[in-house]
Design a protein around this motif. Sequence first.
Motif, short mmCIF file in Angstrom:
data_model
loop_
_atom_site.label_atom_id
_atom_site.label_comp_id
_atom_site.label_asym_id
_atom_site.label_seq_id
_atom_site.Cartn_x
_atom_site.Cartn_y
_atom_site.Cartn_z
N ILE A 237 0.84 -1.19 0.00
CA ILE A 237 0.00 0.00 0.00
C ILE A 237 0.88 1.25 0.00
O ILE A 237 1.63 1.50 0.94
N GLY A 238 0.78 1.99 -1.09
CA GLY A 238 1.49 3.25 -1.22
C GLY A 238 0.55 4.41 -1.07
O GLY A 238 -0.53 4.31 -0.48
N SER A 239 0.94 5.54 -1.63
CA SER A 239 0.16 6.76 -1.49
C SER A 239 0.54 7.73 -2.60
O SER A 239 1.67 7.70 -3.10
N GLY A 240 -0.41 8.59 -2.96
CA GLY A 240 -0.05 9.68 -3.84
C GLY A 240 1.08 10.52 -3.26
O GLY A 240 1.86 11.13 -4.00
N LEU A 241 1.21 10.51 -1.93
CA LEU A 241 2.30 11.25 -1.26
C LEU A 241 3.64 10.58 -1.47
O LEU A 241 4.67 11.15 -1.11
N GLY A 242 3.65 9.36 -2.03
CA GLY A 242 4.89 8.73 -2.43
C GLY A 242 5.44 9.29 -3.73
O GLY A 242 6.57 8.99 -4.10
N TYR A 243 4.64 10.09 -4.42
CA TYR A 243 5.10 10.80 -5.62
C TYR A 243 5.26 12.29 -5.36
O TYR A 243 6.16 12.93 -5.91
N ARG A 244 4.40 12.86 -4.55
CA ARG A 244 4.45 14.28 -4.26
C ARG A 244 4.27 14.47 -2.76
O ARG A 244 3.18 14.31 -2.22
N SER A 245 5.36 14.79 -2.07
CA SER A 245 5.30 14.97 -0.63
C SER A 245 4.58 16.27 -0.27
O SER A 245 4.50 17.21 -1.06
N ILE B 194 3.95 -8.80 -7.38
CA ILE B 194 3.93 -7.78 -6.34
C ILE B 194 3.44 -6.48 -6.96
O ILE B 194 3.93 -6.05 -8.00
N SER B 195 2.43 -5.90 -6.35
CA SER B 195 1.77 -4.71 -6.87
C SER B 195 1.83 -3.57 -5.87
O SER B 195 1.93 -3.78 -4.65
N LEU B 196 1.73 -2.36 -6.39
CA LEU B 196 1.58 -1.16 -5.58
C LEU B 196 0.17 -0.62 -5.77
O LEU B 196 -0.31 -0.52 -6.91
N VAL B 197 -0.49 -0.24 -4.70
CA VAL B 197 -1.76 0.46 -4.78
C VAL B 197 -1.58 1.82 -4.11
O VAL B 197 -1.31 1.91 -2.92
N LYS C 33 -8.54 -5.03 -7.45
CA LYS C 33 -8.21 -4.87 -8.87
C LYS C 33 -6.75 -5.25 -9.14
O LYS C 33 -6.44 -5.89 -10.15
N ALA C 34 -5.86 -4.87 -8.23
CA ALA C 34 -4.45 -5.25 -8.39
C ALA C 34 -4.29 -6.76 -8.39
O ALA C 34 -3.53 -7.33 -9.18
N ILE C 35 -5.04 -7.44 -7.51
CA ILE C 35 -4.97 -8.89 -7.43
C ILE C 35 -5.56 -9.53 -8.69
O ILE C 35 -4.99 -10.46 -9.28
N ASP C 36 -6.70 -9.03 -9.12
CA ASP C 36 -7.40 -9.62 -10.26
C ASP C 36 -6.63 -9.48 -11.57
O ASP C 36 -6.70 -10.34 -12.45
N THR C 37 -5.90 -8.37 -11.71
CA THR C 37 -5.25 -8.07 -12.99
C THR C 37 -3.73 -8.24 -12.95
O THR C 37 -3.06 -8.02 -13.96
N ALA D 216 -1.67 -6.29 -11.67
CA ALA D 216 -1.17 -4.99 -12.09
C ALA D 216 0.15 -4.65 -11.41
O ALA D 216 0.39 -5.02 -10.26
N ARG D 217 0.99 -3.92 -12.12
CA ARG D 217 2.21 -3.39 -11.50
C ARG D 217 1.86 -2.31 -10.49
O ARG D 217 2.43 -2.25 -9.41
N GLU D 218 0.89 -1.46 -10.87
CA GLU D 218 0.52 -0.34 -10.01
C GLU D 218 -0.93 0.05 -10.28
O GLU D 218 -1.35 0.13 -11.43
N ILE D 219 -1.66 0.31 -9.22
CA ILE D 219 -3.03 0.81 -9.31
C ILE D 219 -3.08 2.19 -8.66
O ILE D 219 -2.57 2.39 -7.54
N LEU D 220 -3.68 3.14 -9.36
CA LEU D 220 -3.86 4.49 -8.85
C LEU D 220 -5.31 4.66 -8.44
O LEU D 220 -6.22 4.43 -9.24
N VAL D 221 -5.54 5.06 -7.19
CA VAL D 221 -6.88 5.18 -6.65
C VAL D 221 -7.22 6.66 -6.46
O VAL D 221 -6.52 7.38 -5.74
N GLY D 222 -8.29 7.10 -7.12
CA GLY D 222 -8.76 8.47 -6.96
C GLY D 222 -8.07 9.44 -7.90
O GLY D 222 -6.85 9.38 -8.11
#
Length: 320
Positions: free
Chosen positions: A131-139, A173-176, A215-219, A221-227
């Motif tokens: 579990i990541g965060s948009g704050l992992g790209y923009r603090s 392994i996926s990031l959400v 969705k990450a599990i089903d597909t 995915a390398r990365e899922i962006l939420v919101g």
Amino acid sequence: MTDKSAIVLGGSAGVGHAVVVALLNRGYRVGVVARGQTRLDTMQAEYGERIATAAADVSQADVLEAAVEKLVVSLGRPAIWVNCAMLTSFSPFDKVDADEFDRIVGTTLIGQVNGTRLALRHMDRGNIVNIGSGLGYRSIPMQAAYCAAKHGVNGFTQAVRSELIRNGRPITISLVQLPAVNTPQFDWALNRLPHMPQPAPPIFQPEVPARGVLKAIDTNAREILVGLPTLKLLFGNFMLPNWLDHMLARQGADMQMTDRPDPGDRPDNLRAPAEHPAASHGRFDDRAKPDGLIVDGDVARKAVFFGVPLLAFLLGLLLG
């Protein structure tokens, strides 16, 4: 014993709790790890044999290892593993001492490192979701330790993903990456701001990130962006980082505060679990959105970097 088993670290509250419920609804038996024994006991009483619980601080590798061994004995080898534990404080960096910074990074980053290590030890195949965060790209200001940890989660996960591909292991392994979510953390996180903290609007209900995890599990995915705010943070920081530095200097602290003064005497969960029910939602139900955009991060990047120039080219041909 069913072979549909999963383990969720940080699963007794907030997004982790919502993920546990989502997996239970899919028929999984779920192992839940959290520091707070009281919340774990409440979940055990509610869900019975559908879950197994073990109390551990995810930042302590040996303690977590013992807890996971207990869950694997009870549930069997997991097919799904979600690393969701986190800590933060709302504070200017110069007020954050070394121990506080270490504790936040220890749970939010090292907890995912420890969890992933154990997942790879116990899983034959399946999905790991970090579990990541948009704050992992923009603090943002006032959460330097948390933002540093989420940046670290991105780098760590990318490295492990490449290793799994290289070795041909049947584990994805996926990031959400999450937006601001209505979780209980805003009632128990250490706060040095003059007013009570809040998720920087717009706010989403925890079930939205939980759907992102599925969705990450089903597909795979390398990365899922939420919101949509997560996409804005990712692409905005790519295009206009200096502008964001100055905008957040002006508005970043206020965005994270309600108009309710902090009483200054409430307990926090930095060094011990807070006394709070096992629940997904925080106190912002009246403002939180029950639905939100959930997109594959790679698809979103291709749409922006290839779709926009192509659209401009076609528009030029049309006008010409």
